[in-house]
Every structure is written in structure tokens, then in C-alpha cells.
Design an enzyme around this catalytic site. Structure first.
Site, mmCIF file in Angstrom:
data_model
loop_
_atom_site.group_PDB
_atom_site.id
_atom_site.type_symbol
_atom_site.label_atom_id
_atom_site.label_comp_id
_atom_site.label_asym_id
_atom_site.label_seq_id
_atom_site.Cartn_x
_atom_site.Cartn_y
_atom_site.Cartn_z
ATOM 1 N N VAL A 192 0.744 -1.063 0.001
ATOM 2 C CA VAL A 192 -0.228 -0.141 0.709
ATOM 3 C C VAL A 192 1.094 1.748 -0.036
ATOM 4 O O VAL A 192 0.982 2.041 -0.865
ATOM 5 C CB VAL A 192 -0.781 0.481 1.110
ATOM 6 C CG1 VAL A 192 -1.862 0.944 1.244
ATOM 7 C CG2 VAL A 192 -2.012 -1.198 0.801
ATOM 8 N N TYR B 150 -4.095 -11.070 15.484
ATOM 9 C CA TYR B 150 -3.740 -10.151 14.464
ATOM 10 C C TYR B 150 -5.286 -9.012 14.199
ATOM 11 O O TYR B 150 -4.819 -8.170 14.878
ATOM 12 C CB TYR B 150 -3.656 -10.359 13.227
ATOM 13 C CG TYR B 150 -3.467 -9.200 11.561
ATOM 14 C CD1 TYR B 150 -2.492 -8.452 11.613
ATOM 15 C CD2 TYR B 150 -4.829 -9.208 11.345
ATOM 16 C CE1 TYR B 150 -2.363 -7.629 10.923
ATOM 17 C CE2 TYR B 150 -4.512 -8.470 10.092
ATOM 18 C CZ TYR B 150 -3.857 -7.058 9.569
ATOM 19 O OH TYR B 150 -3.517 -6.364 9.103
ATOM 20 N N PRO C 123 -10.057 -1.735 4.751
ATOM 21 C CA PRO C 123 -9.910 -2.159 3.075
ATOM 22 C C PRO C 123 -9.951 -3.641 3.306
ATOM 23 O O PRO C 123 -10.041 -4.715 4.253
ATOM 24 C CB PRO C 123 -8.333 -1.803 2.651
ATOM 25 C CG PRO C 123 -7.731 -1.399 4.071
ATOM 26 C CD PRO C 123 -8.407 -1.549 4.645
#
Length: 318
Positions: free
Chosen positions: A16, A139, A166
Site C-alpha cells: 500500500v 492479528y 480495506p
């Protein structure tokens, strides 16, 4: 002239970050200085190292992309590492942003933080409604805590710290390591190696049935820049393609075969785990702000990603 912005992007050399760099270089705005930093510049898990980074560049704005990330199987076997490393990293970046007077922080979350047992489509109000999928709970919980911290910093100190969510990202400069890559770069690497070795079978783990929304990294980059400049809510915003753009892993494999012009067969190893079947996200909030935003067609984005890897595989993160 408006105030000069110094925008520091953590994880700035990754998928990104590189896409954002491509977008802002094409604009060449004089009121913004962009600094893209990586793990070579600082260990964000260490508070002192993070402090030195902020003292060096004195950012007015931060896009926080840095994270320990990986695919399904890497997550399943390292949940504690994903939890601890990401908690440390996120806490240090937000605390240093507060201490040094950063005006705005935009952190990157992920749709995998949403509850495993939920209704679809998921939206921004549902992040904390139940446990995430057990395959990547470390995570997921660490990323969820960014949202909690953003609200706490705003409540206690008035900070404008926000986050974006996202859907699955892919594109040039991805991570193609078989042990830690996400699904599309992992399959790109696997099919490239299959062709390179003269193979005629493209082996895909799982049934190919799970559904995912995929966003091209350059599209996501354009939206990140918009969030930094224009979106002033502390509440997160989902950055995703439309719901009808959801595709199966089987469809991904077929598009890759087409882009590589592979003449062999696709075989699905149904003994391997599929992970979460679907995690359809609503981009209704994004569409309220940007009703006319045009996403790159999936087949074209796949072809550009494949072409980039074929041209750069020796330099890519393998």
C-alpha cells in the site's frame, strides 16, 4: 498558501505504501512533503526507536500501515506473535503521534477483524460485536484495539486519530513469500514458479469456494489520500469495492491462468483449510462521501499485477 503538511507513512515500502507513493508523485503537490519509512528506519515495536523516528522527521500527519501481516496458514501457527508485535507497534505509533503533536493519524485495519459469526454485509458499527475468526484472532484483536485507542485518544486529548478498513488488497510490490503472503500474491508466485518449472498443474489450496472482495492497491491508495485530506471522523470507514464485486478464490485462480496464458489445469486441494467462507463488507459509508469513485476492473487489475511480478520477480519480496 495552506500550512505545509509533512506526512510520514509507516510501512511505506510495502504494497500500500508503494501505491500511495505512486499516486502522490503523480500529483506533485507543493503543500505536502511525503516520507515513506520502513523497518530499516525504525523498529516500531520499540518505543525509543519509534521516538527517534518521530524526532527525525517531525511529521504533522501519519499514515500508519506498518504491521506484522501474513496469510491464513502463517496466522494460524503464529497468533501470539501477531498479537504482541502489532499491539506494541500500534501503541508506540499512536503514543508518539500524541506526544509530538501530530495533527492526524490514519491507521490501516482489515476486514478480518470483524466477528466470525455475524450477518452480512458487515459495516463499521459491527467491528466489536463478537470474536473474530479463530484462524487469525491475534492479528484481529490487535487491529481492533487501534479503533479503541483512537476513540480513547480523542476522548481524553481531542486527537484526530482515525482508521480505515480495506478489503483484501493486491497489486504491485506485494509480498510473494509462500510462507507469509496473502492469497493473490501467493497464487501469483505459485503459478509463476509452476510455469517456470515446466509444470502443467496449478495447485490451489482449499476448495476454491470462499468469497472475497479484493481492492487494487492503486485504488486503495487514492482512497487513503482522500481520507488523509478530507475524512475527519474518528469512527473508522470501510474502503472496499462494491458488494457485487465479490469473487470466489476459484475465480481468482481462473483470472490468473488467463493473465499468465497458462495452458495447464487448475487443481484444488480440498484437504487444506479454506478459512472464513465470506466476509462481505458494505461500502455504503464510503459511497455516501464518494458516490462516483471508479474502481479498476478486477481482470485488468489482476493482469497489471501479474505483469508487474513477471517483470520484477527477481527484486520482489519472495
Amino acid at each position: 498558501m495552506p500550512d505545509k503538511k509533512i506526512i510520514m507513512v509507516t510501512g511505506g515500502t510495502g504494497l500500500v505504501g508503494k501505491a500511495i507513493e505512486t499516486v502522490v508523485q503523480s500529483e506533485n503537490r507543493v503543500d505536502e512533503t511525503w516520507i515513506f519509512v520502513s523497518s530499516k528506519d525504525a523498529d516500531l515495536c520499540d518505543l525509543d526507536s519509534t521516538r527517534r523516528l518521530f524526532e527525525k522527521y517531525k511529521p504533522t500527519h501519519v499514515i500508519h500501515l506498518a504491521a506484522m501481516v501474513g496469510g491464513l496458514f502463517h496466522n494460524m501457527s503464529h497468533n501470539l506473535d501477531f498479537l504482541r508485535n502489532n499491539l506494541h507497534m500500534n501503541d508506540n505509533v499512536l503514543q508518539m503521534s500524541y506526544e509530538t503533536g501530530v495533527r492526524k493519524v490514519v491507521s490501516c485495519l482489515s476486514t478480518c477483524i470483524f466477528p466470525d459469526k455475524t450477518t452480512y454485509p458487515i459495516d463499521e458499527s459491527m467491528i466489536h460485536n463478537g470474536p473474530p475468526h479463530p484462524s487469525n484472532f491475534g492479528y484481529s484483536y490487535a487491529k481492533r484495539m487501534i479503533d479503541v485507542a483512537n476513540k480513547a485518544y480523542h476522548e481524553q486529548y481531542g486527537c484526530l486519530f482515525t482508521s480505515v478498513v480495506p478489503c483484501n488488497v493486491f497489486g504491485p510490490h506485494d509480498n510473494y513469500n509462500p510462507e507469509s503472503s496473502h492469497v493473490i500474491p501467493g497464487l501469483i508466485r505459485k503459478l509463476f514458479d509452476t510455469i517456470d518449472n515446466g509444470g502443467d498443474t496449478f495447485l490451489v489450496m482449499g476448495t476454491g469456494k470462499p468469497l472475497r472482495q479484493f481492492i487494487y492497491s492503486l485504488d486503495l491508495a487514492r482512497l487513503f489520500v482522500w481520507v488523509l485530506r478530507e475524512y475527519d471522523e474518528v469512527e473508522p470507514i470501510i474502503l472496499s469495492v462494491d458488494e457485487e464485486c465479490e469473487v470466489s478464490i476459484k475465480k481468482v485462480a481462473e483470472e490468473l491462468v488467463k493473465s499468465f496464458d497458462f495452458k495447464g489445469s487448475i487443481v484444488f486441494d480440498e484437504t487444506k483449510a479454506d478459512g472464513q467462507y465470506k466476509k462481505t463488507a458494505s461500502n455504503k459509508k464510503l459511497r455516501c462521501y464518494l458516490p462516483d469513485f471508479q474502481f479498476t476492473p478486477f481482470s485488468r487489475a489482476i493482469k497489471e499485477s501479474v505483469d508487474w511480478y513477471r517483470q520484477n520477480h527477481l527484486l520482489a519480496r519472495n
